[in-house]
Design a protein around this motif. Sequence first.
Motif, PDB file in Angstrom:
ATOM      1  N   ARG A  32       0.828  -1.203   0.000  1.00 37.50           N
ATOM      2  CA  ARG A  32       0.000   0.000   0.000  1.00 37.50           C
ATOM      3  C   ARG A  32       0.865   1.258   0.000  1.00 37.50           C
ATOM      4  O   ARG A  32       2.085   1.200   0.202  1.00 37.50           O
ATOM      5  CB  ARG A  32      -0.919   0.008   1.211  1.00 37.50           C
ATOM      6  CG  ARG A  32      -0.216   0.169   2.559  1.00 37.50           C
ATOM      7  CD  ARG A  32      -1.223   0.238   3.692  1.00 37.50           C
ATOM      8  NE  ARG A  32      -0.624   0.770   4.921  1.00 37.50           N
ATOM      9  CZ  ARG A  32      -1.324   1.290   5.919  1.00 37.50           C
ATOM     10  NH1 ARG A  32      -2.649   1.355   5.829  1.00 37.50           N
ATOM     11  NH2 ARG A  32      -0.722   1.747   6.998  1.00 37.50           N
ATOM     12  N   PHE A  58      -7.126   3.370   0.140  1.00 35.93           N
ATOM     13  CA  PHE A  58      -8.350   2.613   0.381  1.00 35.93           C
ATOM     14  C   PHE A  58      -9.038   3.034   1.684  1.00 35.93           C
ATOM     15  O   PHE A  58     -10.249   2.889   1.824  1.00 35.93           O
ATOM     16  CB  PHE A  58      -8.034   1.113   0.412  1.00 35.93           C
ATOM     17  CG  PHE A  58      -7.580   0.601  -0.934  1.00 35.93           C
ATOM     18  CD1 PHE A  58      -8.500   0.313  -1.927  1.00 35.93           C
ATOM     19  CD2 PHE A  58      -6.223   0.458  -1.219  1.00 35.93           C
ATOM     20  CE1 PHE A  58      -8.084  -0.141  -3.176  1.00 35.93           C
ATOM     21  CE2 PHE A  58      -5.807   0.013  -2.458  1.00 35.93           C
ATOM     22  CZ  PHE A  58      -6.726  -0.286  -3.450  1.00 35.93           C
ATOM     23  N   PRO A  65     -14.334   3.376  -3.793  1.00 38.59           N
ATOM     24  CA  PRO A  65     -13.326   2.349  -4.073  1.00 38.59           C
ATOM     25  C   PRO A  65     -12.710   2.477  -5.471  1.00 38.59           C
ATOM     26  O   PRO A  65     -11.549   2.130  -5.663  1.00 38.59           O
ATOM     27  CB  PRO A  65     -14.106   1.039  -3.920  1.00 38.59           C
ATOM     28  CG  PRO A  65     -15.548   1.417  -4.041  1.00 38.59           C
ATOM     29  CD  PRO A  65     -15.656   2.788  -3.483  1.00 38.59           C
ATOM     30  N   GLU A  66     -13.490   3.001  -6.460  1.00 38.54           N
ATOM     31  CA  GLU A  66     -12.930   3.148  -7.803  1.00 38.54           C
ATOM     32  C   GLU A  66     -11.790   4.168  -7.806  1.00 38.54           C
ATOM     33  O   GLU A  66     -10.768   3.985  -8.466  1.00 38.54           O
ATOM     34  CB  GLU A  66     -14.015   3.595  -8.795  1.00 38.54           C
ATOM     35  CG  GLU A  66     -15.131   2.590  -8.994  1.00 38.54           C
ATOM     36  CD  GLU A  66     -16.239   2.787  -7.974  1.00 38.54           C
ATOM     37  OE1 GLU A  66     -16.090   3.659  -7.076  1.00 38.54           O
ATOM     38  OE2 GLU A  66     -17.254   2.080  -8.069  1.00 38.54           O
ATOM     39  N   ALA A  68      -9.889   4.953  -5.168  1.00 37.99           N
ATOM     40  CA  ALA A  68      -8.764   4.349  -4.455  1.00 37.99           C
ATOM     41  C   ALA A  68      -7.997   3.408  -5.372  1.00 37.99           C
ATOM     42  O   ALA A  68      -6.750   3.413  -5.394  1.00 37.99           O
ATOM     43  CB  ALA A  68      -9.279   3.613  -3.218  1.00 37.99           C
ATOM     44  N   GLN A  69      -8.709   2.596  -6.121  1.00 38.82           N
ATOM     45  CA  GLN A  69      -8.058   1.650  -7.022  1.00 38.82           C
ATOM     46  C   GLN A  69      -7.300   2.373  -8.127  1.00 38.82           C
ATOM     47  O   GLN A  69      -6.193   1.974  -8.511  1.00 38.82           O
ATOM     48  CB  GLN A  69      -9.115   0.718  -7.634  1.00 38.82           C
ATOM     49  CG  GLN A  69      -8.540  -0.415  -8.468  1.00 38.82           C
ATOM     50  CD  GLN A  69      -7.689  -1.359  -7.633  1.00 38.82           C
ATOM     51  OE1 GLN A  69      -8.068  -1.746  -6.528  1.00 38.82           O
ATOM     52  NE2 GLN A  69      -6.513  -1.713  -8.142  1.00 38.82           N
ATOM     53  N   TYR A  70      -7.895   3.459  -8.643  1.00 41.91           N
ATOM     54  CA  TYR A  70      -7.254   4.252  -9.685  1.00 41.91           C
ATOM     55  C   TYR A  70      -5.918   4.809  -9.196  1.00 41.91           C
ATOM     56  O   TYR A  70      -4.883   4.682  -9.877  1.00 41.91           O
ATOM     57  CB  TYR A  70      -8.184   5.395 -10.113  1.00 41.91           C
ATOM     58  CG  TYR A  70      -7.522   6.466 -10.947  1.00 41.91           C
ATOM     59  CD1 TYR A  70      -7.318   6.305 -12.306  1.00 41.91           C
ATOM     60  CD2 TYR A  70      -7.096   7.664 -10.347  1.00 41.91           C
ATOM     61  CE1 TYR A  70      -6.699   7.285 -13.068  1.00 41.91           C
ATOM     62  CE2 TYR A  70      -6.478   8.644 -11.101  1.00 41.91           C
ATOM     63  CZ  TYR A  70      -6.283   8.459 -12.464  1.00 41.91           C
ATOM     64  OH  TYR A  70      -5.663   9.430 -13.205  1.00 41.91           O
ATOM     65  N   HIS A  72      -4.090   3.838  -6.531  1.00 42.58           N
ATOM     66  CA  HIS A  72      -3.162   2.766  -6.159  1.00 42.58           C
ATOM     67  C   HIS A  72      -2.478   2.211  -7.418  1.00 42.58           C
ATOM     68  O   HIS A  72      -1.258   1.994  -7.432  1.00 42.58           O
ATOM     69  CB  HIS A  72      -3.916   1.643  -5.429  1.00 42.58           C
ATOM     70  CG  HIS A  72      -3.020   0.531  -4.989  1.00 42.58           C
ATOM     71  ND1 HIS A  72      -2.295   0.574  -3.807  1.00 42.58           N
ATOM     72  CD2 HIS A  72      -2.710  -0.664  -5.584  1.00 42.58           C
ATOM     73  CE1 HIS A  72      -1.586  -0.537  -3.696  1.00 42.58           C
ATOM     74  NE2 HIS A  72      -1.827  -1.313  -4.758  1.00 42.58           N
ATOM     75  N   HIS A  73      -3.247   2.005  -8.466  1.00 42.64           N
ATOM     76  CA  HIS A  73      -2.683   1.482  -9.708  1.00 42.64           C
ATOM     77  C   HIS A  73      -1.697   2.476 -10.320  1.00 42.64           C
ATOM     78  O   HIS A  73      -0.629   2.087 -10.828  1.00 42.64           O
ATOM     79  CB  HIS A  73      -3.819   1.201 -10.691  1.00 42.64           C
ATOM     80  CG  HIS A  73      -3.339   0.753 -12.044  1.00 42.64           C
ATOM     81  ND1 HIS A  73      -2.772  -0.478 -12.252  1.00 42.64           N
ATOM     82  CD2 HIS A  73      -3.332   1.393 -13.251  1.00 42.64           C
ATOM     83  CE1 HIS A  73      -2.429  -0.597 -13.521  1.00 42.64           C
ATOM     84  NE2 HIS A  73      -2.770   0.530 -14.158  1.00 42.64           N
ATOM     85  N   ASN A  76       1.470   2.485  -8.250  1.00 45.63           N
ATOM     86  CA  ASN A  76       2.111   1.173  -8.346  1.00 45.63           C
ATOM     87  C   ASN A  76       2.899   1.047  -9.650  1.00 45.63           C
ATOM     88  O   ASN A  76       3.942   0.389  -9.703  1.00 45.63           O
ATOM     89  CB  ASN A  76       1.051   0.074  -8.261  1.00 45.63           C
ATOM     90  CG  ASN A  76       1.613  -1.174  -7.622  1.00 45.63           C
ATOM     91  OD1 ASN A  76       2.427  -1.120  -6.710  1.00 45.63           O
ATOM     92  ND2 ASN A  76       1.174  -2.327  -8.113  1.00 45.63           N
TER      93      ASN A  76
END
Length: 552
Positions: A32, A58, A65-66, A68-70, A72-73, A76
Motif C-alpha cells: 500500500r 483505500f 473504491p474506484e 482508491a483503485q485508480y 493505487h494502480h 504502483n
Amino acid sequence: MRNDNHEIPPLLAQALDATEDLIYVMRVEPGRFVYHFLNEAASRFSGVTSRDLGKSFFEVYAQQPEMAQYLHHKYNRVLAHGESMRFEDGYLLPNGLLSGESIISPIYNEEQVITHLICITRDYTERNQYQEKLRYYAYHDELTQLFNRRFLSEYVLEEGILYLLDIDNFKNINDMLGHDNGDTLLVEVTDRIKKVFSTEEIIFRMGGDEFLIISRNSADIPERVAERVLRMMDNIFLLKGREVRITASLGVSRVSAETELSTALRHADIALHHAKSLGRSRYHIFDTSLRYEQIIRFDLELELNNCLEKQELQLLYQPIYSVKQQQVITIEALLRWNKNHTQMVSPAEFIPVAEETRLIIPIGEWVIRQACRDLPQLKQKYGPSIRVAINISRIQLDEPNFIERLNQIVQEEGIPPYYIDLEITESVATSNTVEEQSSLVQLREQGYTISLDDFGTGYSSLSMLTRLPIDTIKIDRSFVTQMNAPVLKALIMMADALRLNVVAEGIEDQEQCQHLLELGYTEFQGYWFSYPVAAAQLPPLSSFPYAPIDPD
C-alpha cells in the motif's frame, strides 16, 4: 500542511504550501501507499486533510473504491517502473474531477530502495473554466447572449421552420439615439422574441439587427407565429425615457428532406427581402412557385462587383487524360467564387449574372492571368507539354479588343499561345456572326487551340463544325450517362472524318470509361479521373486509371 512524522523542515513546508501546484508525498509500505505529506493546494483540491496522513488510498476513499483503485494502480506503476512517469491531463477521475498533468517520481534511500513517491500535479480547473468561457463566447453573441453564426454553421437540422427577422430602419435608431440605445433595443428585442418562442426553439443573432429563430416543430402554422412576432414588435419600447415604436420584417422558410438548412436559410433571406419590398411590418413565406430571380441576381451583382478586390475568386483544375498516350494532355481551369470567403456560389448562378452585367470581362481577364501563372506548376507535375484550357464566353469574344488583351496577358506572363486552349460553348459557335468567326480564326492563326465544350447540348450542325476553326469537341456528359452506343460511335466517326480531337466529359466510373474505349474514345475528363481541385492538390500521374506502371 505537515507530514505525519515532521521530516519536512518548516520553511520547506511553507514554501510547498505557497505553491499553486498540487504536491503529494506518499510513503511506500508493503502492499500500500500512505499519505505522508500534501500541501494546501492538494488538500483543497482532493479534500484530503491532515487527519488522513498515515492512511492509505483505500482508507481515505473508503466510500469511493474506484478512486482508491485508480490512485493505487497509478502509483504502483511508478513503483514498478522505478523512475519518473508523466500522466497527461484531461481525464475524468472516478470522483468526477478532471485530472491535471501529473509527474510522479520515486524517492530512494541510501540503500537505493524506494521509500516514498512524490506527485506534482498542475490544477487546470481555472484554465478549463477559462477555456469553457472562450468556448461559450465562440458560439454566443456577446451583447444578447444568443447563439451566433458560428454555432449555426455547425448546427444540424433535418426538419423545421426558419424565421428570419430584421428590424426596419434600425440604422435610424443608431443615428438618432446613439449606438448604446441601439444595443439596449437589441437586448429588449431579444427578450421579446424569447417570450414568443418556447425554450425548444433556438434563437440566433445573425449580426446587426438580424435574428434567426429555428423551430423544430414542423407542425407549427408559420403564418400565426409570424403574426405574433410582428405584433410583439409593434409594442412601444422605452429608451432613455423616450417612447420608441419600431417595426420588423420577417422571412420564413422550411427545412425538409428536400431542402437542407443552408438552402432554407437562403430562402428565408430571399423571403425577408421580399417582405421588406412590400413595406414595413410584413412577413413573407418562401414559395418555390414564385420567382425571386431579381432579388437573387441583384444580390449576386452587388457582391460580384467586389469579388476581385476582395480576392474571392479561385481556380480549380480538372485534368483531361489520354489513355492512348497514358498522359494528362490538358488541364481545364474552372472558376469558383467563394463569396465573402464563407460561401461557395455555383458557377451556374453567378456566371450568367457576370455575363449580363459584363463583369465577365474583368473576371475573365483574371482567369486568363491566373491560369498562366499556375501553368508552370502544372507543367512541373505533368510534363512540359501540358496545356491549360480556359473557358471564354460570348461576351468576352464580342469585345473589340479581346484578342489584344489576351495576347497582352499571355505575353506579360511569358506563356506562348500554344499552351492555351480556349473553350467556347455551342451558343458561341452557333451565333454565326462574322465578327466571332473572324476572332476564332485569328486566335487559331496566332497559335491558340479552340475546343467546343458541351457538344450535343445545343444546335450545332455538321456544316457548322466544318466552318469553325475548331481543334477539339468535348462530348457532353449527357451522352455518357445515356451510353447510346450507336450515337457515340457516330460522333467519334464524324470527329475522325473532320480530323477533330474528341474528349468525353463526365466520366464517373470504370464501366463508362471501358464502354467508351471500346467505341474508340481515348481522351477523358470526369470525377473518375480527378475531381476539380486546386493546382497544388492535383493527383500524381501514377494515380490515374490506365496510368503507366513504374518499373521501379
